[in-house]
Design a protein around this motif. Sequence first.
Motif, PDB file in Angstrom:
ATOM      1  N   TYR A  20       6.003   6.959  17.486  1.00  0.00           N
ATOM      2  CA  TYR A  20       6.635   6.491  16.156  1.00  0.00           C
ATOM      3  C   TYR A  20       5.582   5.742  15.726  1.00  0.00           C
ATOM      4  O   TYR A  20       5.468   5.845  14.290  1.00  0.00           O
ATOM      5  CB  TYR A  20       7.728   5.793  16.569  1.00  0.00           C
ATOM      6  CG  TYR A  20       8.383   5.013  15.439  1.00  0.00           C
ATOM      7  CD1 TYR A  20       9.001   5.758  14.346  1.00  0.00           C
ATOM      8  CD2 TYR A  20       8.195   3.621  15.221  1.00  0.00           C
ATOM      9  CE1 TYR A  20       9.407   5.220  13.299  1.00  0.00           C
ATOM     10  CE2 TYR A  20       8.731   2.849  14.087  1.00  0.00           C
ATOM     11  CZ  TYR A  20       9.299   3.825  13.052  1.00  0.00           C
ATOM     12  OH  TYR A  20       9.747   3.121  12.065  1.00  0.00           O
ATOM     13  N   MET A  21       4.763   4.803  16.222  1.00  0.00           N
ATOM     14  CA  MET A  21       3.660   3.908  15.709  1.00  0.00           C
ATOM     15  C   MET A  21       2.772   4.890  14.939  1.00  0.00           C
ATOM     16  O   MET A  21       2.203   4.578  13.987  1.00  0.00           O
ATOM     17  CB  MET A  21       3.201   3.025  16.538  1.00  0.00           C
ATOM     18  CG  MET A  21       4.169   1.824  16.999  1.00  0.00           C
ATOM     19  SD  MET A  21       3.691   0.711  18.332  1.00  0.00           S
ATOM     20  CE  MET A  21       2.482  -0.308  17.229  1.00  0.00           C
ATOM     21  N   LEU A  67       3.068   7.772  13.936  1.00  0.00           N
ATOM     22  CA  LEU A  67       3.808   8.520  12.617  1.00  0.00           C
ATOM     23  C   LEU A  67       3.777   7.469  11.629  1.00  0.00           C
ATOM     24  O   LEU A  67       3.269   7.935  10.404  1.00  0.00           O
ATOM     25  CB  LEU A  67       5.013   8.942  12.966  1.00  0.00           C
ATOM     26  CG  LEU A  67       5.088  10.332  13.863  1.00  0.00           C
ATOM     27  CD1 LEU A  67       6.803  10.303  14.169  1.00  0.00           C
ATOM     28  CD2 LEU A  67       4.697  11.485  13.362  1.00  0.00           C
ATOM     29  N   ARG A  68       4.022   6.525  11.902  1.00  0.00           N
ATOM     30  CA  ARG A  68       4.107   5.362  10.714  1.00  0.00           C
ATOM     31  C   ARG A  68       2.685   4.980  10.190  1.00  0.00           C
ATOM     32  O   ARG A  68       2.333   4.714   9.104  1.00  0.00           O
ATOM     33  CB  ARG A  68       4.800   4.092  11.156  1.00  0.00           C
ATOM     34  CG  ARG A  68       4.974   3.084  10.286  1.00  0.00           C
ATOM     35  CD  ARG A  68       5.639   1.772  10.658  1.00  0.00           C
ATOM     36  NE  ARG A  68       4.670   0.993  11.547  1.00  0.00           N
ATOM     37  CZ  ARG A  68       4.970  -0.061  12.239  1.00  0.00           C
ATOM     38  NH1 ARG A  68       6.223  -0.545  12.005  1.00  0.00           N
ATOM     39  NH2 ARG A  68       4.115  -0.875  13.138  1.00  0.00           N
ATOM     40  N   ASP A  69       1.781   4.895  11.221  1.00  0.00           N
ATOM     41  CA  ASP A  69       0.333   4.440  10.868  1.00  0.00           C
ATOM     42  C   ASP A  69      -0.149   5.713  10.028  1.00  0.00           C
ATOM     43  O   ASP A  69      -0.911   5.637   9.128  1.00  0.00           O
ATOM     44  CB  ASP A  69      -0.559   4.557  12.147  1.00  0.00           C
ATOM     45  CG  ASP A  69      -1.655   3.465  11.983  1.00  0.00           C
ATOM     46  OD1 ASP A  69      -1.617   2.727  11.313  1.00  0.00           O
ATOM     47  OD2 ASP A  69      -2.842   4.089  12.743  1.00  0.00           O
ATOM     48  N   LYS A  70       0.068   6.874  10.319  1.00  0.00           N
ATOM     49  CA  LYS A  70      -0.263   8.110   9.482  1.00  0.00           C
ATOM     50  C   LYS A  70      -0.048   8.350   8.242  1.00  0.00           C
ATOM     51  O   LYS A  70      -0.482   8.582   7.287  1.00  0.00           O
ATOM     52  CB  LYS A  70      -0.170   9.558  10.446  1.00  0.00           C
ATOM     53  CG  LYS A  70      -0.663  10.659   9.825  1.00  0.00           C
ATOM     54  CD  LYS A  70      -0.400  11.860  10.484  1.00  0.00           C
ATOM     55  CE  LYS A  70      -0.985  13.286  10.004  1.00  0.00           C
ATOM     56  NZ  LYS A  70      -0.857  14.269  10.866  1.00  0.00           N
ATOM     57  N   GLY A  71       1.251   7.725   8.116  1.00  0.00           N
ATOM     58  CA  GLY A  71       1.980   7.430   6.815  1.00  0.00           C
ATOM     59  C   GLY A  71       1.405   6.523   5.836  1.00  0.00           C
ATOM     60  O   GLY A  71       1.391   6.755   4.666  1.00  0.00           O
ATOM     61  N   GLN A  72       0.700   5.656   6.501  1.00  0.00           N
ATOM     62  CA  GLN A  72       0.208   4.784   5.713  1.00  0.00           C
ATOM     63  C   GLN A  72      -1.578   4.858   5.554  1.00  0.00           C
ATOM     64  O   GLN A  72      -2.109   4.118   5.173  1.00  0.00           O
ATOM     65  CB  GLN A  72       0.256   3.288   6.524  1.00  0.00           C
ATOM     66  CG  GLN A  72       1.534   2.688   6.502  1.00  0.00           C
ATOM     67  CD  GLN A  72       1.708   1.414   7.483  1.00  0.00           C
ATOM     68  OE1 GLN A  72       0.523   1.237   8.171  1.00  0.00           O
ATOM     69  NE2 GLN A  72       2.892   0.745   7.451  1.00  0.00           N
TER      70      GLN A  72
END
Length: 278
Positions: free
Chosen positions: A259-260, A262-267
């Motif tokens: 999940y981290m 995915l969030r990191d990729k989104g940023q």
Amino acid sequence: MDNNKVGTFISVSRKAKNMTQKELAEKLNITDKAVSKWERGIGYPDITIISKLAEILSVTVNELLNGERLTEDSSLINAVDSSLDYVNKVSDHRNVKNVNIVTIVVSLIFLTAIFICTLCDLAITKTISWSIIPSSSIVLAWFIIIPMIRLKKNRLSISMLSLSILIIPFLWIIEQNTNGHWLISVGIPIVIASLSYLWIGTFIFCYTKLNKYYGLSIAFIILHILDIIIDKILGRLAIDYSIILTAVGCTIISIIFFYMGLRDKGQGDGAKPLKNIL
């Protein structure tokens, strides 16, 4: 910067001033051995004394760094390059020196530990017996740690290679000194499983461009598989709730890291390779 050229220039300039190496060294508050090393091309002045050395020899800093007399035009052209080259060379020299010091200190600490263990063993048992095990552990640790200290590239891989080569002989020494018979039946299978896990982790961390969190997520999934393999080797697979607990724990942690990721990729930081962390 050419060490031999600079050294010859220092020597010629010193002699032109009718100074001995010792006299020059005294003016710079260093030893004459240091001056000798400069002039032989096996060392170079510290950046903190370059300006003073140039002043004593009645040359410019640029001429000193280039190892020759310069015209006004060539002096302006070569000034920046010579200065940067010298700073980089001094910095590299200091880094090598620091690495050598750390290597020597670590080695002396390990040798002292081996000596103390052996001495205690002799004092207690009048022979060398149990001290072989901690001494072997220290030797194994030395071969794993030193590559991490000395090498600039592939440090983790070389340390892993040392571990892979030496772990079986190390376990054999333990077996021989504990009167056991577990190396072939248990030790080697567990070592193979564990090394496989560590090598996979090394490959993920050092040679892929995976997002760091994705890599950690994969690592914990593989850790659960490793736990099952080890339990199978130990014959505990039938009824062992530790497998369930490990599976739940590894799964939860793996999901969190995924999940981290995915969030990191989104940023916009998802392309950061794991090898940049090491």
